[in-house]
Design an enzyme around this catalytic site. Structure first.
Site, PDB file in Angstrom:
ATOM      1  CD  GLU A 148     -28.426  28.887  42.592  1.00  8.19           C
ATOM      2  OE1 GLU A 148     -29.021  29.181  41.554  1.00  8.19           O
ATOM      3  OE2 GLU A 148     -27.406  29.487  42.995  1.00  8.19           O
ATOM      4  CG  LEU A 150     -28.178  29.647  46.720  1.00  6.41           C
ATOM      5  CD1 LEU A 150     -28.362  29.692  48.224  1.00  6.41           C
ATOM      6  CD2 LEU A 150     -29.233  30.519  46.075  1.00  6.41           C
ATOM      7  CD  GLU A 152     -29.017  28.056  54.370  1.00 10.15           C
ATOM      8  OE1 GLU A 152     -28.914  28.390  55.556  1.00 10.15           O
ATOM      9  OE2 GLU A 152     -29.602  27.035  53.979  1.00 10.15           O
ATOM     10  CE  LYS A 208     -26.011  21.816  45.359  1.00 11.97           C
ATOM     11  NZ  LYS A 208     -26.909  22.887  45.638  1.00 11.97           N
ATOM     12  CG  ASN A 212     -23.494  20.323  48.031  1.00 10.88           C
ATOM     13  OD1 ASN A 212     -22.817  21.330  47.831  1.00 10.88           O
ATOM     14  ND2 ASN A 212     -24.801  20.376  48.196  1.00 10.88           N
ATOM     15  CB  ALA A 256      -9.865  21.728  61.678  1.00 11.22           C
ATOM     16  N   GLY A 257     -12.812  22.097  62.813  1.00  7.33           N
ATOM     17  CA  GLY A 257     -13.655  22.530  63.923  1.00  7.33           C
ATOM     18  C   GLY A 257     -14.790  21.558  64.116  1.00  7.33           C
ATOM     19  N   GLY A 261     -22.812  21.332  58.926  1.00  9.58           N
ATOM     20  CA  GLY A 261     -24.226  21.082  59.221  1.00  9.58           C
ATOM     21  C   GLY A 261     -25.029  21.793  58.158  1.00  9.58           C
ATOM     22  CB  CYS A 264     -26.957  21.900  51.479  1.00 12.15           C
ATOM     23  SG  CYS A 264     -28.216  23.048  50.936  1.00 12.15           S
TER      24      CYS A 264
HETATM   25  C1  UDX Z   1     -23.416  24.398  50.763  1.00  9.73           C
HETATM   26  C2  UDX Z   1     -22.537  24.582  49.514  1.00  9.73           C
HETATM   27  O1  UDX Z   1     -21.383  25.361  49.860  1.00  9.73           O
HETATM   28  C3  UDX Z   1     -23.313  25.262  48.417  1.00  9.73           C
HETATM   29  O2  UDX Z   1     -22.528  25.370  47.234  1.00  9.73           O
HETATM   30  C4  UDX Z   1     -24.581  24.466  48.124  1.00  9.73           C
HETATM   31  O3  UDX Z   1     -25.357  25.110  47.145  1.00  9.73           O
HETATM   32  C5  UDX Z   1     -25.390  24.268  49.398  1.00  9.73           C
HETATM   33  O4  UDX Z   1     -24.580  23.679  50.419  1.00  9.73           O
HETATM   34  P1  UDX Z   1     -24.231  26.005  52.756  1.00  9.73           P
HETATM   35  O5  UDX Z   1     -24.937  24.819  53.324  1.00  9.73           O
HETATM   36  O6  UDX Z   1     -24.966  27.313  52.676  1.00  9.73           O
HETATM   37  O7  UDX Z   1     -23.752  25.704  51.236  1.00  9.73           O
HETATM   38  O8  UDX Z   1     -22.949  26.251  53.646  1.00  9.73           O
HETATM   39  P2  UDX Z   1     -21.364  26.144  53.488  1.00  9.73           P
HETATM   40  O9  UDX Z   1     -20.788  27.489  53.455  1.00  9.73           O
HETATM   41  O10 UDX Z   1     -20.993  25.211  52.417  1.00  9.73           O
HETATM   42  O11 UDX Z   1     -20.971  25.507  54.902  1.00  9.73           O
HETATM   43  C6  UDX Z   1     -21.480  24.214  55.270  1.00  9.73           C
HETATM   44  C7  UDX Z   1     -21.009  23.812  56.634  1.00  9.73           C
HETATM   45  O12 UDX Z   1     -19.624  23.509  56.603  1.00  9.73           O
HETATM   46  C8  UDX Z   1     -21.185  24.852  57.731  1.00  9.73           C
HETATM   47  O13 UDX Z   1     -21.690  24.202  58.887  1.00  9.73           O
HETATM   48  C9  UDX Z   1     -19.787  25.380  57.967  1.00  9.73           C
HETATM   49  O14 UDX Z   1     -19.599  25.827  59.283  1.00  9.73           O
HETATM   50  C10 UDX Z   1     -18.949  24.136  57.680  1.00  9.73           C
HETATM   51  N1  UDX Z   1     -17.571  24.422  57.254  1.00  9.73           N
HETATM   52  C11 UDX Z   1     -17.326  25.115  56.107  1.00  9.73           C
HETATM   53  C12 UDX Z   1     -16.505  23.937  58.011  1.00  9.73           C
HETATM   54  O15 UDX Z   1     -16.690  23.291  59.046  1.00  9.73           O
HETATM   55  N2  UDX Z   1     -15.230  24.185  57.593  1.00  9.73           N
HETATM   56  C13 UDX Z   1     -14.949  24.874  56.461  1.00  9.73           C
HETATM   57  O16 UDX Z   1     -13.761  25.045  56.156  1.00  9.73           O
HETATM   58  C14 UDX Z   1     -16.032  25.351  55.701  1.00  9.73           C
END
Ligand code: UDX
Length: 443
Positions: A148, A150, A152, A208, A212, A256-257, A261, A264
């Protein structure tokens, strides 16, 4: 179709409701009686946009119920495993105790022809082991792997309209049967033309973690470029816009930032490294160690900037932190970069006040030593420094003039490169961000 969903958190809760809304008869099984009770009453046990509406729609069909009793999974054709695989305390490896317990609880209720469908993120090799258990426990039943993807905050849409379906099928003579059941349960997505990748169990598990790992690497890559920009005076947001225009690179996941976290990416790349060691391929993934370190260094750098902005020490300084969730549109604070920076500044003697539109309750539970406020103006009252650490739209859209009236010093640290620096400078704020030159307030 009658299906069971074992584990009803972010993944299983949404999956169960989504399948019921699509017309299937679904029983969700979870060990936590509180969660089961809430879901059964149509309440989402966590903040997820559109989930309350989806639960209401699914409940109205009369085809969705939740229980703590795995025996109620009996009679279902498909059993989706959606339990968590957290990081083992003090180790990089994944803790598989919930997966193992779910399969053990399900085994006595399986019937020949049933297909157990793994969706949890697991170390490669787990599905093969579970497949053996299922076949030994119930000859004629089988196990497939259907990861999966997805996110959050977008879980409902990602569940109802996935961008691809990955079906890992076992080579045990049940392939056609398992494929037919999976195609039936996902008929709505398939009718819309959703691409399907059919593969073996091993590859499906790897897909998967590889996805990630790639996303984490992309984020750490741009954050490494932010470090270069900081050392040379460049601007990482312009750099990302420019390289992101190349279709081969793409602008998504290049913000960037403070870095990544959540429940996942951090634990998944660590578990992937641990597994690489176990299967004798440790060198293949040593780069992920660097990805992890770049990511964690951003938090340290943010605390460094806060200290600098406060003249060398944050002790006794009032610091407003906007954002506690690991990303916007979520109340999840697991491994949240925002909370980790807030905690560091508290440790250094700062008077830290945190606010978040949805995550305050979870943040308070995880860091009861921090102070919390109901909104940005309350958090920023008399603040010496304001930190924007989660880019909720309501924070990005804050009126800097209005916020400027409540603070002691108009100093903003933008941990997510989220606001328009010109707008804040024009309102008398100094602006600093990760990977960009510092900007003084306009006089
Ligand atoms: C992630 C994967 O995107 C998803 O496909 C998988 O199923 C579960 O893990 P999620 O943890 O919900 O999903 O969040 P995601 O939108 O991927 O963001 C993860 C982290 O990366 C966040 O802390 C976000 O702030 C950070 N992020 C994301 C960045 O710092 N820069 C970006 O350009 C994108």
């Amino acid at each position: 179709m009658r299906v069971s969903v074992i584990g009803c958190g972010y993944l299983g809760g949404v999956h169960a409701a989504g399948l019921a809304a699509l017309g299937h008869d679904v029983v969700g099984v979870d060990l936590d009686p509180d969660r089961v009770e809430q879901l059964d009453r149509g309440r989402a046990p966590f903040y997820e946009p559109q989930l309350p509406e989806l639960l209401a729609e699914a409940r109205a069909t009369g085809r969705l119920r939740f229980t703590t009793d795995p025996a109620e999974a009996a009679g279902c054709a498909l059993h989706f495993l959606c339990v968590g695989t957290p990081q083992r305390p003090g180790e990089h490896a994944a803790d598989l105790r919930f997966v193992d317990a779910a399969v053990a609880a399900l085994l006595p209720h399986l019937r020949p022809g049933d297909v157990v469908v793994g969706k949890s993120t697991v170390p490669v090799g787990t599905a093969e082991r579970l497949h053996e258990q299922v076949v030994a426990g119930c000859p004629g039943a089988t196990l497939a792997w259907n990861p999966e993807f997805l996110r959050e905050g977008h879980a409902v849409r990602d569940t109802l309209e996935p961008d691809r379906l990955v079906l890992g099928l076992a080579d045990d003579g049940t392939r056609d049967h398992a494929r037919a059941l999976l195609h039936e349960v996902y008929a709505a997505a398939l009718d819309r033309g959703t691409p399907v990748v059919e593969t073996d169990l091993t590859t499906a598990q790897l897909v998967k973690v590889a996805a990630n790992a790639f996303l984490a690497t992309k984020i750490s890559f741009i954050n490494a470029m932010a470090e270069m920009c900081e050392a040379t005076g460049g601007d990482v947001t312009d750099l990302a816009d420019a390289i992101g225009r190349d279709a081969r690179i793409g602008r998504q996941f290049l913000s960037a930032g403070l870095g990544f976290g959540g429940g996942c990416l951090p634990k998944d790349i660590r578990a992937f490294m641990a597994r690489a060691g176990e299967v004798g391929a440790v060198q293949a993934l040593t780069f992920l160690r660097e990805v992890d370190s770049i990511n964690l260094r951003r938090r340290v750098r943010m605390a460094d900037l806060a200290r600098e902005e406060c003249g060398g020490s944050v002790a006794g300084r009032r610091i407003a932190v906007l954002g506690a969730a690991f990303k916007p549109h979520s109340d999840d604070v697991r491994d949240s970069p925002a909370l980790s920076v807030a905690a560091q500044l508290l440790l250094e003697g700062g008077e830290v006040v945190v606010t978040d539109p949805q995550a305050v309750e979870n943040a308070r539970r995880s860091r009861p030593d921090l102070k919390f406020a109901a909104g940005p103006e309350e958090a920023a009252a008399d603040a010496d420094l304001v930190l924007l650490l989660t880019e909720w739209p309501e924070y990005v859209g804050i009126d800097p003039r209005a916020l400027g009236r409540v603070v002691r010093h108009r100093r903003l640290l933008d941990g997510r490169n989220a606001v328009d620096p010109a707008r804040w400078r024009a309102a008398g704020w100094s602006y600093r961000a990760l990977g960009r030159p510092a900007l003084a307030a306009e006089s």
